[in-house]
Design a protein around this motif. Sequence first.
Motif, PDB file in Angstrom:
ATOM      1  N   ASP A  32       0.812  -1.207   0.000  1.00  0.00           N
ATOM      2  CA  ASP A  32       0.000   0.000   0.000  1.00  0.00           C
ATOM      3  C   ASP A  32       0.852   1.267   0.000  1.00  0.00           C
ATOM      4  O   ASP A  32       0.477   2.276   0.573  1.00  0.00           O
ATOM      5  N   PHE A  33       1.984   1.235  -0.649  1.00  0.00           N
ATOM      6  CA  PHE A  33       2.877   2.389  -0.709  1.00  0.00           C
ATOM      7  C   PHE A  33       2.966   2.894  -2.146  1.00  0.00           C
ATOM      8  O   PHE A  33       3.165   2.116  -3.076  1.00  0.00           O
ATOM      9  N   ASP A  34       2.793   4.189  -2.331  1.00  0.00           N
ATOM     10  CA  ASP A  34       2.905   4.821  -3.638  1.00  0.00           C
ATOM     11  C   ASP A  34       4.064   5.802  -3.566  1.00  0.00           C
ATOM     12  O   ASP A  34       3.998   6.779  -2.828  1.00  0.00           O
ATOM     13  N   PRO A  35       5.147   5.581  -4.312  1.00  0.00           N
ATOM     14  CA  PRO A  35       6.330   6.429  -4.181  1.00  0.00           C
ATOM     15  C   PRO A  35       6.174   7.828  -4.769  1.00  0.00           C
ATOM     16  O   PRO A  35       7.007   8.685  -4.528  1.00  0.00           O
ATOM     17  N   ARG A  36       5.108   8.094  -5.498  1.00  0.00           N
ATOM     18  CA  ARG A  36       4.926   9.413  -6.118  1.00  0.00           C
ATOM     19  C   ARG A  36       4.463  10.424  -5.081  1.00  0.00           C
ATOM     20  O   ARG A  36       3.462  10.234  -4.412  1.00  0.00           O
ATOM     21  N   VAL A  37       5.178  11.531  -4.965  1.00  0.00           N
ATOM     22  CA  VAL A  37       4.790  12.590  -4.042  1.00  0.00           C
ATOM     23  C   VAL A  37       3.721  13.463  -4.694  1.00  0.00           C
ATOM     24  O   VAL A  37       2.725  13.814  -4.082  1.00  0.00           O
ATOM     25  N   VAL A  38       3.913  13.798  -5.954  1.00  0.00           N
ATOM     26  CA  VAL A  38       2.985  14.641  -6.694  1.00  0.00           C
ATOM     27  C   VAL A  38       2.475  13.856  -7.895  1.00  0.00           C
ATOM     28  O   VAL A  38       3.245  13.228  -8.606  1.00  0.00           O
ATOM     29  N   THR A  39       1.161  13.895  -8.107  1.00  0.00           N
ATOM     30  CA  THR A  39       0.578  13.210  -9.256  1.00  0.00           C
ATOM     31  C   THR A  39      -0.165  14.218 -10.127  1.00  0.00           C
ATOM     32  O   THR A  39      -0.559  15.295  -9.670  1.00  0.00           O
ATOM     33  N   PHE A  40      -0.358  13.867 -11.383  1.00  0.00           N
ATOM     34  CA  PHE A  40      -1.031  14.734 -12.343  1.00  0.00           C
ATOM     35  C   PHE A  40      -2.048  13.929 -13.133  1.00  0.00           C
ATOM     36  O   PHE A  40      -1.946  12.708 -13.226  1.00  0.00           O
ATOM     37  N   GLY A  41      -3.003  14.628 -13.711  1.00  0.00           N
ATOM     38  CA  GLY A  41      -3.928  14.023 -14.654  1.00  0.00           C
ATOM     39  C   GLY A  41      -4.848  12.982 -14.050  1.00  0.00           C
ATOM     40  O   GLY A  41      -5.442  13.176 -12.985  1.00  0.00           O
ATOM     41  N   ALA A  42      -4.987  11.870 -14.766  1.00  0.00           N
ATOM     42  CA  ALA A  42      -5.925  10.811 -14.381  1.00  0.00           C
ATOM     43  C   ALA A  42      -5.562  10.194 -13.031  1.00  0.00           C
ATOM     44  O   ALA A  42      -6.458   9.861 -12.242  1.00  0.00           O
ATOM     45  N   GLU A  43      -4.262  10.044 -12.748  1.00  0.00           N
ATOM     46  CA  GLU A  43      -3.853   9.466 -11.463  1.00  0.00           C
ATOM     47  C   GLU A  43      -4.308  10.356 -10.309  1.00  0.00           C
ATOM     48  O   GLU A  43      -4.778   9.873  -9.288  1.00  0.00           O
ATOM     49  N   ARG A  44      -4.169  11.661 -10.483  1.00  0.00           N
ATOM     50  CA  ARG A  44      -4.587  12.611  -9.438  1.00  0.00           C
ATOM     51  C   ARG A  44      -6.089  12.524  -9.192  1.00  0.00           C
ATOM     52  O   ARG A  44      -6.542  12.504  -8.047  1.00  0.00           O
ATOM     53  N   GLU A  45      -6.872  12.479 -10.254  1.00  0.00           N
ATOM     54  CA  GLU A  45      -8.322  12.377 -10.117  1.00  0.00           C
ATOM     55  C   GLU A  45      -8.721  11.069  -9.444  1.00  0.00           C
ATOM     56  O   GLU A  45      -9.631  11.041  -8.621  1.00  0.00           O
ATOM     57  N   GLN A  46      -8.031   9.990  -9.795  1.00  0.00           N
ATOM     58  CA  GLN A  46      -8.338   8.695  -9.176  1.00  0.00           C
ATOM     59  C   GLN A  46      -8.059   8.747  -7.681  1.00  0.00           C
ATOM     60  O   GLN A  46      -8.864   8.266  -6.875  1.00  0.00           O
ATOM     61  N   ILE A  47      -6.949   9.342  -7.287  1.00  0.00           N
ATOM     62  CA  ILE A  47      -6.604   9.442  -5.873  1.00  0.00           C
ATOM     63  C   ILE A  47      -7.601  10.339  -5.144  1.00  0.00           C
ATOM     64  O   ILE A  47      -8.056  10.024  -4.048  1.00  0.00           O
ATOM     65  N   LYS A  48      -7.970  11.463  -5.754  1.00  0.00           N
ATOM     66  CA  LYS A  48      -8.914  12.380  -5.108  1.00  0.00           C
ATOM     67  C   LYS A  48     -10.303  11.760  -4.946  1.00  0.00           C
ATOM     68  O   LYS A  48     -11.034  12.101  -4.019  1.00  0.00           O
ATOM     69  N   ASN A  49     -10.683  10.861  -5.832  1.00  0.00           N
ATOM     70  CA  ASN A  49     -11.994  10.222  -5.765  1.00  0.00           C
ATOM     71  C   ASN A  49     -12.014   9.005  -4.842  1.00  0.00           C
ATOM     72  O   ASN A  49     -13.073   8.420  -4.628  1.00  0.00           O
ATOM     73  N   THR A  50     -10.869   8.611  -4.313  1.00  0.00           N
ATOM     74  CA  THR A  50     -10.776   7.474  -3.396  1.00  0.00           C
ATOM     75  C   THR A  50     -10.877   7.996  -1.962  1.00  0.00           C
ATOM     76  O   THR A  50     -10.250   9.003  -1.635  1.00  0.00           O
ATOM     77  N   PRO A  51     -11.656   7.343  -1.100  1.00  0.00           N
ATOM     78  CA  PRO A  51     -11.720   7.786   0.301  1.00  0.00           C
ATOM     79  C   PRO A  51     -10.328   7.786   0.934  1.00  0.00           C
ATOM     80  O   PRO A  51      -9.495   6.929   0.622  1.00  0.00           O
ATOM     81  N   ILE A  52     -10.076   8.736   1.822  1.00  0.00           N
ATOM     82  CA  ILE A  52      -8.733   8.916   2.383  1.00  0.00           C
ATOM     83  C   ILE A  52      -8.242   7.661   3.098  1.00  0.00           C
ATOM     84  O   ILE A  52      -7.055   7.360   3.104  1.00  0.00           O
ATOM     85  N   GLU A  53      -9.166   6.896   3.680  1.00  0.00           N
ATOM     86  CA  GLU A  53      -8.761   5.689   4.403  1.00  0.00           C
ATOM     87  C   GLU A  53      -8.281   4.592   3.466  1.00  0.00           C
ATOM     88  O   GLU A  53      -7.593   3.680   3.894  1.00  0.00           O
ATOM     89  N   LYS A  54      -8.649   4.651   2.192  1.00  0.00           N
ATOM     90  CA  LYS A  54      -8.293   3.601   1.244  1.00  0.00           C
ATOM     91  C   LYS A  54      -7.197   4.012   0.272  1.00  0.00           C
ATOM     92  O   LYS A  54      -6.807   3.222  -0.576  1.00  0.00           O
ATOM     93  N   ARG A  55      -6.687   5.228   0.391  1.00  0.00           N
ATOM     94  CA  ARG A  55      -5.601   5.680  -0.484  1.00  0.00           C
ATOM     95  C   ARG A  55      -4.289   5.030  -0.050  1.00  0.00           C
ATOM     96  O   ARG A  55      -4.117   4.673   1.113  1.00  0.00           O
TER      97      ARG A  55
END
Length: 77
Positions: A24-47
């Motif tokens: 459950d580790f994502d090494p990206r500190v900053v994301t853009f585009g579709a990845e950013r939208e996917q992360i923002k649409n995921t509940p904080i507990e499941k990111r």
Amino acid sequence: MHSFRGILVAAIVAMTAIPTAAADFDPRVVTFGAEREQIKNTPIEKRPNRPLHVYGNSVRRRQGRTAQSAPKGETRR
């Protein structure tokens, strides 16, 4: 000079092994585009946990601890 090379190689190996060790580790500190939208649409507990994202990582750790310490069949809030 040889010790510096050894330390450098060890650090590189350690940094590349960390993301594969935790699922459950994502090494990206900053994301853009579709990845950013996917992360923002995921509940904080499941990111996934991400470096420098202190608040979100803390929320997920706290939720994991309370879920582990709760009696079977119950979750504490």
